[in-house]
Design a protein around this motif. Structure first.
Motif, mmCIF file in Angstrom:
data_model
loop_
_atom_site.group_PDB
_atom_site.id
_atom_site.type_symbol
_atom_site.label_atom_id
_atom_site.label_comp_id
_atom_site.label_asym_id
_atom_site.label_seq_id
_atom_site.Cartn_x
_atom_site.Cartn_y
_atom_site.Cartn_z
ATOM 1 N N ARG A 1 -6.135 11.197 -2.734
ATOM 2 C CA ARG A 1 -5.512 9.864 -2.743
ATOM 3 C C ARG A 1 -6.018 9.031 -1.572
ATOM 4 O O ARG A 1 -5.271 8.534 -0.722
ATOM 5 C CB ARG A 1 -3.986 9.982 -2.694
ATOM 6 N N TYR B 1 -3.323 -2.889 -7.293
ATOM 7 C CA TYR B 1 -3.117 -3.144 -5.867
ATOM 8 C C TYR B 1 -3.794 -4.446 -5.447
ATOM 9 O O TYR B 1 -3.202 -5.279 -4.763
ATOM 10 C CB TYR B 1 -3.654 -1.962 -5.063
ATOM 11 N N ALA C 1 0.813 -1.211 0.000
ATOM 12 C CA ALA C 1 0.000 0.000 0.000
ATOM 13 C C ALA C 1 0.850 1.265 0.000
ATOM 14 O O ALA C 1 0.346 2.355 -0.264
ATOM 15 C CB ALA C 1 -0.919 0.012 1.223
ATOM 16 N N HIS C 2 2.139 1.123 0.269
ATOM 17 C CA HIS C 2 3.013 2.298 0.341
ATOM 18 C C HIS C 2 3.208 2.887 -1.057
ATOM 19 O O HIS C 2 3.324 2.149 -2.039
ATOM 20 C CB HIS C 2 4.361 1.897 0.944
ATOM 21 N N PRO C 3 3.307 4.208 -1.178
ATOM 22 C CA PRO C 3 3.394 4.846 -2.497
ATOM 23 C C PRO C 3 4.575 4.401 -3.337
ATOM 24 O O PRO C 3 4.499 4.400 -4.564
ATOM 25 C CB PRO C 3 3.501 6.342 -2.153
ATOM 26 N N SER D 1 -7.047 0.923 2.668
ATOM 27 C CA SER D 1 -6.085 0.028 2.037
ATOM 28 C C SER D 1 -6.305 -1.431 2.403
ATOM 29 O O SER D 1 -5.571 -2.300 1.928
ATOM 30 C CB SER D 1 -4.661 0.440 2.413
ATOM 31 N N HIS E 1 -7.077 6.132 -1.301
ATOM 32 C CA HIS E 1 -6.705 4.724 -1.154
ATOM 33 C C HIS E 1 -5.557 4.526 -0.175
ATOM 34 O O HIS E 1 -5.261 3.402 0.220
ATOM 35 C CB HIS E 1 -6.328 4.146 -2.521
ATOM 36 N N ARG E 2 -4.893 5.630 0.247
ATOM 37 C CA ARG E 2 -3.804 5.513 1.211
ATOM 38 C C ARG E 2 -4.302 5.570 2.661
ATOM 39 O O ARG E 2 -3.521 5.359 3.580
ATOM 40 C CB ARG E 2 -2.787 6.633 0.991
#
Length: 572
Positions: free
Chosen positions: A130, A179, A30-32, A138, A132-133
């Motif tokens: 954003r 993802y 999940a990290h960018p 997530s 989804h973060r």
């Protein structure tokens, strides 16, 4: 007992290590900076069609959303013009509902330009910040539900949208599909992992230019279906409500394969064919599902929608050996019994200690029930509802027949799965004098108290009488040691619509039903008392009710006979 403790610890250590590793992988992905965002799924040139959403939308809810009133899971948040995604979630359930975007169907039901513009604005907010973060967003299952919601409501979101928004929407959708493709195999076992496979399958069919994704998605879908949908059509978690939720997704997926002129996997078709009869298996005559293993209030509209796809519409099966349930039916009287072992530890986070519990209904009324779980606030009640005492069966020494993770750091890491419970379960079914007879036993109390619980049911051919027997015997040897603990309480939880009154003989209870078709409960030779109980699965939330209780010592009175009979039959 020591061997049992060591076995529990070993199972828990293995499950905790797997859960911790999967959680670590999901957080890393999940990290960018994680490279899954590059090209594992190509950005499609267009969406080819939208899946049909079988879940019912409410236009009135659309007005509430437009006014900034976001009410989910029993919690209300007023946004006052701010984005709901920037608000502090009042509960984890509320956050999951918001971030899953299932509420888009309410805006679709409104079918107005304002609703379309509002849906587009909210999705645009999500893309801009954003979303989804966000921690809850997530979660693999939440991300998968969000993808399915965006796909099914894409006409609502994209109608009248400018080309710039369209491109942003497609890019964000693709990133979320990437993802899910990456984290799906590491999602928690059971429904979350199957939901990820379903979302991937929907995306591969609805998004253009996804030949490679379609192969991957179909393989994962088939693997999960074959592993989780049992031979009789039940789900491996043993939760009856899971059938409704899964069919609401499997049926539209079957339509998507047809729309793309792609043959659906045979495993998908077979699973649907097996699951449909099980819907009728768990239904009482009033349409409500029996309350076993995490089942809450029956979603009547969703169930009716799914049943409309059932072409057979025949009499339900009576034996579900893979799922661990039995059904008896005669003359409008229905008995549904739990005769199965706990599910595998990875799918037991909501499983209950209700072995040999049963529910009884006559005509349009339920008489004996289990406590169930509420529709909202489930986390608050789960530890109570899972106990054996919350089920219509026998409890020994105020202890549940299953052992759960109690709490602490392990519970925060891996939830509260079932560590152990009945393993040696015997079920015999036959006919005697034209009546259906069922006998079952379990060893859930054998290791701790040396006791095996056996229960029998006999349903008369006309449905006017249910005779039962509870028997407690020693697990080893022929008689109980004098110092062996074995205090039992046999509980029969009553539906809130039933009004019990104890007769003067002390062993009979009159059960008044709303339609006047009253019943009586009697246990010759036993003292019967009426105690308070709670019915958690009410449509309006938990309700007070009552229960019939018979208590005793297994070494003194090991056999207890009881009967439910229509008063009309007694008078006749």
């Amino acid at each position: 007992m020591a061997r049992e403790i060591y076995a529990d610890r070993a199972r828990l250590a293995l499950f905790a290590s797997e859960t911790g590793w999967n959680s670590l992988v999901a957080r890393a992905m999940a990290h960018p900076w994680f490279p899954w965002r590059t090209a594992s799924v190509p950005v499609p040139s267009r969406l080819m069609f939208a899946p049909h959403d079988l879940r019912t939308g409410d236009p009135a809810r659309a007005g509430e959303l437009y006014a900034g009133r976001f009410s989910f899971a029993g919690k209300l948040v007023l946004t006052d013009g701010s984005s709901p995604f920037e608000m502090e979630p009042p509960s984890a359930e509320w956050a999951r509902e918001l971030y899953s975007f299932g509420w888009l169907r309410h805006l679709q039901a409104a079918a107005s330009p304002i609703a379309r513009a509002h849906a587009r604005a909210l999705v645009g907010d999500w893309i801009t910040i954003r979303g989804h973060r966000l921690p809850q967003a997530s979660s693999p299952e939440v991300a998968a539900r969000r993808v399915m919601s965006w796909l099914s409501q894409s006409p609502l979101i994209l109608q009248d949208a400018d080309p710039g928004f369209h491109r942003r929407f497609i890019r964000s959708l693709t990133a979320q599909v990437r993802y899910i493709k990456s984290v799906g195999p590491n999602a928690p076992d059971g429904r979350p992992r199957l939901t990820c496979a379903l979302a991937l399958a929907f995306a591969s069919l609805c998004m253009a230019d996804q030949a490679r994704l379609m192969k991957t998605a179909q393989k994962r879908l088939v693997d999960e279906i074959e592993r989780q949908i049992l031979g009789d059509g039940g789900h491996a978690s043993r939760n009856p409500g899971m059938l409704i939720e899964l069919l609401l997704d499997l049926l539209p997926l079957r339509q998507c394969f047809s729309a793309r002129h792609v043959p659906p996997p045979q495993a998908l078709m077979n699973a649907i064919d097996r699951m449909m009869p099980m819907l009728r298996f768990f239904r009482h005559v009033d349409g409500a599902f029996a309350l076993f293993n995490g089942m809450g209030p029956t979603p009547a509209d969703a169930l009716a929608t799914v049943l409309a796809y059932d072409d057979a519409r025949g009499r339900p099966v009576s034996n579900a050996p893979y799922s661990g349930y039995q059904r008896m039916e005669a003359g409008g009287t229905v008995v549904i019994a739990d005769t199965g072992a706990p599910p595998p530890i990875s799918m037991s986070l909501e499983a209950h200690a209700g072995c040999l519990s049963f529910e009884l209904s006559a005509g349009r009324h339920r008489i004996v029930v289990n406590c169930g779980l509420p529709a909202t606030g489930r986390d608050e009640w789960r530890s109570v509802a899972r106990q054996t005492a919350a089920h219509s069966t026998a409890v020994v020494e105020d202890t549940s027949s299953c052992r759960f993770v109690a709490g602490g750091a392990l519970a925060r890491l891996c939830g509260t799965p079932v560590l152990g419970g009945p393993t040696d379960i015997h079920v015999d079914r036959g006919e005697r004098g034209g009546a259906d007879v069922l006998r079952a036993s379990h060893d859930g109390y054998a290791a701790r108290f040396g006791i095996v619980h056996q229960r029998s049911w006999r349903l008369s051919p006309d449905g006017m009488r249910v005779d039962g027997e509870d028997l407690f015997r020693v697990a080893q040897g022929e008689e109980f040691p004098a110092d062996q603990p074995g205090r039992y309480a046999i509980r029969f939880h009553l539906h809130p619509s039933v009004e019990p009154s104890r007769a003067s003989d002390g062993q009979t209870v009159i059960l008044k039903l709303p339609d006047g078709d009253d019943w009586a409960f009697t246990a010759p030779g036993s003292t019967v008392v009426i105690e308070e109980s709670i019915f958690l699965a009410g449509g309006a939330g938990p309700r007070r009710t009552e229960q019939i209780v018979i208590s005793g010592q297994a070494r003194d009175v090991p056999r207890i006979e009881w009967t439910f009979v229509r008063l009309k039959a007694l008078r006749d």
